[in-house]
Write an enzyme that holds these catalytic residues in place. Structure first.
Site, PDB file in Angstrom:
ATOM      1  N   ASP A   1       0.833  -1.197   0.000  1.00 37.73           N
ATOM      2  CA  ASP A   1       0.000   0.000   0.000  1.00 37.73           C
ATOM      3  C   ASP A   1       0.872   1.253   0.000  1.00 37.73           C
ATOM      4  OD1 ASP A   1      -2.740   1.246   0.589  1.00 37.73           O
ATOM      5  OD2 ASP A   1      -1.491   2.078   2.182  1.00 37.73           O
TER       6      ASP A   1
ATOM      7  N   HIS B   1       4.714   6.375  -1.742  1.00 36.65           N
ATOM      8  CA  HIS B   1       5.054   7.282  -0.641  1.00 36.65           C
ATOM      9  C   HIS B   1       6.174   6.734   0.234  1.00 36.65           C
ATOM     10  CE1 HIS B   1       1.666   9.846  -1.698  1.00 36.65           C
ATOM     11  NE2 HIS B   1       1.051   8.709  -1.997  1.00 36.65           N
TER      12      HIS B   1
ATOM     13  N   GLU C   1       1.945  -0.496  -4.967  1.00 39.74           N
ATOM     14  CA  GLU C   1       0.911   0.468  -5.332  1.00 39.74           C
ATOM     15  C   GLU C   1       1.561   1.822  -5.619  1.00 39.74           C
ATOM     16  OE1 GLU C   1      -2.029  -0.677  -5.574  1.00 39.74           O
ATOM     17  OE2 GLU C   1      -3.447   0.975  -5.515  1.00 39.74           O
TER      18      GLU C   1
HETATM   19  C1  LAG Z   1      -3.721   3.513  -0.650  1.00 38.14           C
HETATM   20  N1  LAG Z   1      -2.952   3.146  -1.631  1.00 38.14           N
HETATM   21  O1  LAG Z   1      -1.772   3.620  -1.890  1.00 38.14           O
HETATM   22  C2  LAG Z   1      -5.027   2.846  -0.469  1.00 38.14           C
HETATM   23  O2  LAG Z   1      -5.366   2.104  -1.616  1.00 38.14           O
HETATM   24  C3  LAG Z   1      -6.057   3.878  -0.122  1.00 38.14           C
HETATM   25  O3  LAG Z   1      -7.307   3.254  -0.015  1.00 38.14           O
HETATM   26  C4  LAG Z   1      -5.646   4.568   1.188  1.00 38.14           C
HETATM   27  O4  LAG Z   1      -6.516   5.675   1.498  1.00 38.14           O
HETATM   28  C5  LAG Z   1      -4.254   5.165   1.073  1.00 38.14           C
HETATM   29  N2  LAG Z   1      -3.348   4.498   0.210  1.00 38.14           N
HETATM   30  C6  LAG Z   1      -3.614   5.202   2.454  1.00 38.14           C
HETATM   31  O5  LAG Z   1      -3.404   3.904   2.941  1.00 38.14           O
HETATM   32  C7  LAG Z   1      -7.717   5.343   2.191  1.00 38.14           C
HETATM   33  C8  LAG Z   1      -8.811   6.344   1.842  1.00 38.14           C
HETATM   34  C9  LAG Z   1      -8.574   7.678   2.549  1.00 38.14           C
HETATM   35  C10 LAG Z   1      -8.428   7.452   4.048  1.00 38.14           C
HETATM   36  C11 LAG Z   1      -7.192   6.546   4.220  1.00 38.14           C
HETATM   37  C12 LAG Z   1      -6.898   6.256   5.678  1.00 38.14           C
HETATM   38  O6  LAG Z   1      -8.829   6.547   0.422  1.00 38.14           O
HETATM   39  O7  LAG Z   1      -9.733   8.522   2.334  1.00 38.14           O
HETATM   40  O8  LAG Z   1      -8.241   8.684   4.702  1.00 38.14           O
HETATM   41  O9  LAG Z   1      -7.462   5.283   3.582  1.00 38.14           O
HETATM   42  O10 LAG Z   1      -7.986   5.636   6.317  1.00 38.14           O
HETATM   43  C13 LAG Z   1      -9.088   8.922   5.840  1.00 38.14           C
HETATM   44  C14 LAG Z   1      -9.995  10.126   5.613  1.00 38.14           C
HETATM   45  C15 LAG Z   1      -9.119  11.384   5.506  1.00 38.14           C
HETATM   46  C16 LAG Z   1      -8.233  11.517   6.744  1.00 38.14           C
HETATM   47  C17 LAG Z   1      -7.412  10.240   6.900  1.00 38.14           C
HETATM   48  C18 LAG Z   1      -6.539  10.261   8.149  1.00 38.14           C
HETATM   49  O11 LAG Z   1     -10.748   9.946   4.416  1.00 38.14           O
HETATM   50  O12 LAG Z   1      -9.981  12.506   5.406  1.00 38.14           O
HETATM   51  O13 LAG Z   1      -7.366  12.616   6.586  1.00 38.14           O
HETATM   52  O14 LAG Z   1      -8.309   9.125   7.004  1.00 38.14           O
HETATM   53  O15 LAG Z   1      -7.300  10.329   9.322  1.00 38.14           O
HETATM   54 CA    CA Z   2       6.326   8.025   3.614  1.00 35.00          CA
END
Ligand code: LAG
Ligand code: CA
Length: 463
Positions: free
Chosen positions: A197, A201, A223
């Site tokens: 994942d 980054h 990824e």
């Molecule tokens: C990935 N691939 O490189 C994953 O496929 C993707 O699903 C992940 O984001 C990301 N990297 C980080 O592992 C997902 C959601 C985000 C979510 C994050 C953490 O797409 O929306 O962010 O997982 O749970 C969420 C909130 C954000 C907030 C963050 C931290 O949506 O608003 O800032 O949590 O609290």
């Molecule tokens: Ca990093």
């Protein structure tokens, strides 16, 4: 090594997104093994946060690790081990979504799914344990607010906090050692490999150190969302395994929507991975719901186009393929089907083989399942006899298989199939229609099923 999925030469992984371990074990035994799937990508296995504030038990809570203990929303460590053993026993391997770039997001604290306490703002994760020294020092991140916000600068992309997620300092021996221990534990249990994942980054050197510390060979796919629009490129990861090719999602969507674009599916000039490095899919759990790397991808919500797109991907010789298996959703945050206490529901199977309880099970849609057998049967053969005209496309794969789509719903014309003389089943309709190949390899190809206007014949996949 990193490029070997170790599944006996099979060619397709299915992502059983958010499935429970008990359901996956059953699916390996009752369906995936016989269908010829190489393995399953499972949702993250580690302990994660429980989100009830900004969303109610969203799917993405699993991308916020609390520790590397193996109790998650999908089940306990015992259930996980049982699943791996049962799937392995029927020749279906397990690939774990490894979240190594970060821990939970700033502002979050409490108890994780395995009972460990944590406090992100204090950078305290006693379940590992990780403390403040294990997170990337603030002065190494060039962004004004500490978050990733400049994709033109690799230091920003890799040393800052991705959407506020506490960024691990992967250059340190201690962080590497903890992550090596975690992955080795999974390999010991019998896991065959990892999706990394947010690899984009992470510094490739840090991944190299982790991968170099593993006690057994493992398949890796990283990824990396590279659309030729930033400083981080897929080729930085080629020595570490396959790399996700997100441009393929756009290309296949464009080509299936407008066949005149289908001849331009693989654009190496755009920086797309060479076939032996590419990890490809029509859609993934993020871009099917407008998260990371979205775009106008085709999903299960458009079944006609989706069947064509997946079939084409599985017929065409490019990359290592993954099929998505989803649950129905309305909102982009919505977690998996659940009961009143947010426990994930079992995947039930209807008499017609489709899934119940809100699970889509694209991998059980007949054309998709059957094209898995096609891809296995033609593995290693060259593309030949490529034909594209209007809404018709066709090609052969060596002397092992021939594939055609008539998007308008009907076709009746002669093709060179490249195949030995004989009568072959159209595997898409379960042999309801057949093809007779003459001694010169030519055959009359008729397609009449307007809902699934696909034809695939292959040596060794009838029946
Ligand atoms: C990935 N691939 O490189 C994953 O496929 C993707 O699903 C992940 O984001 C990301 N990297 C980080 O592992 C997902 C959601 C985000 C979510 C994050 C953490 O797409 O929306 O962010 O997982 O749970 C969420 C909130 C954000 C907030 C963050 C931290 O949506 O608003 O800032 O949590 O609290
Ligand atoms: Ca990093």
């Amino acid at each position: 090594g990193y490029f070997d999925p170790d599944c006996g030469g099979k060619q397709v992984i299915v992502h059983l997104f958010e499935w429970k371990w008990t359901s996956i074990a059953e699916e390996c035994e009752r369906f995936l093994s016989a269908a010829g799937f190489c393995g399953v990508q499972v949702s993250p296995v580690h302990e994660h946060v429980i989100v009830t504030t900004d969303a109610m038990r969203p799917w993405w809570e699993r991308y916020q690790p609390v520790s590397y203990k193996l109790t998650s929303r999908s089940g306990t460590e015992e259930e996980f081990i049982d699943m791996v053993q049962r799937c392995n026993a029927v020749g279906v391997r397990i690939y774990v979504d490894a979240v190594l770039n970060h821990m939970a997001g700033l502002g979050r604290s409490g108890i994780g799914t395995a009972g460990s306490s944590f406090d992100s703002d204090a950078h305290d994760f006693p379940g590992v344990p990780f403390t403040v020294a294990d997170f990337t020092p603030r002065d190494m991140c060039p962004s004004h607010d500490g978050n990733v916000n400049n994709y033109g600068d690799p230091n920003n992309v890799r040393n800052c906090y991705l959407v506020g997620l506490t960024d691990l300092y992967g250059a340190t021996d201690y962080v590497r050692q903890k992550q090596i221990e975690y992955l080795n534990r999974l390999l010991e249990i019998g896991v065959a490999g990892f999706r990394v994942d947010a690899a984009k980054h992470m510094w490739p050197a840090d991944l190299e150190a982790i991968q170099g510390g593993l006690s057994k060979p493992a398949f890796f796919y990283h990824e990396v969302i590279d659309r030729n629009d930033g400083a981080v490129k897929v080729d930085e990861y080629f020595h570490l395994g396959r790399v996700t090719e997100f441009r393929y999602c756009s290309k296949i969507a464009t080509g299936i929507r407008d066949f005149s674009q289908l001849g331009n599916l693989i654009d190496l000039g755009w920086g797309m991975c060479p076939s032996d490095k590419a990890f490809v899919f029509v859609d993934n759990h993020d871009n099917q719901r407008g998260h990371g790397g979205a775009g106008d991808v085709i999903t299960h919500k458009d079944p006609f186009l989706y069947k064509l797109a997946i079939s084409y991907m599985l017929a065409y010789p490019y990359g290592f393929t993954r099929v998505m298996s989803s649950y129905f959703f309305e909102s982009t945050d919505e977690g998996p089907p659940h009961d009143g206490n947010y426990n994930t529901l079992d995947v039930t199977i209807n008499p017609d083989g489709s899934c119940g309880n809100g699970w889509v099970c694209e991998h059980r849609w007949a054309p998709i399942t059957r094209m898995v057998a096609f891809r296995n049967a033609v593995a290693g053969t060259e593309l030949a006899n490529f034909f594209l005209e209007g809404d018709n496309v066709a090609f052969s794969r060596g002397d092992k298989g021939f594939f055609a789509i008539a998007k308008s719903g009907s076709m009746d014309r002669t093709f060179q199939t490249g195949m030995p003389a004989g009568t072959y089943c159209n595997i898409i309709d379960g042999c309801a229609s057949q093809v007779t190949v003459n001694g010169d390899g030519n055959a009359q190809i008729r397609i009449t099923n307007a809902d699934e206007p696909i034809l695939a014949i292959c040596q060794g996949c009838d029946g």
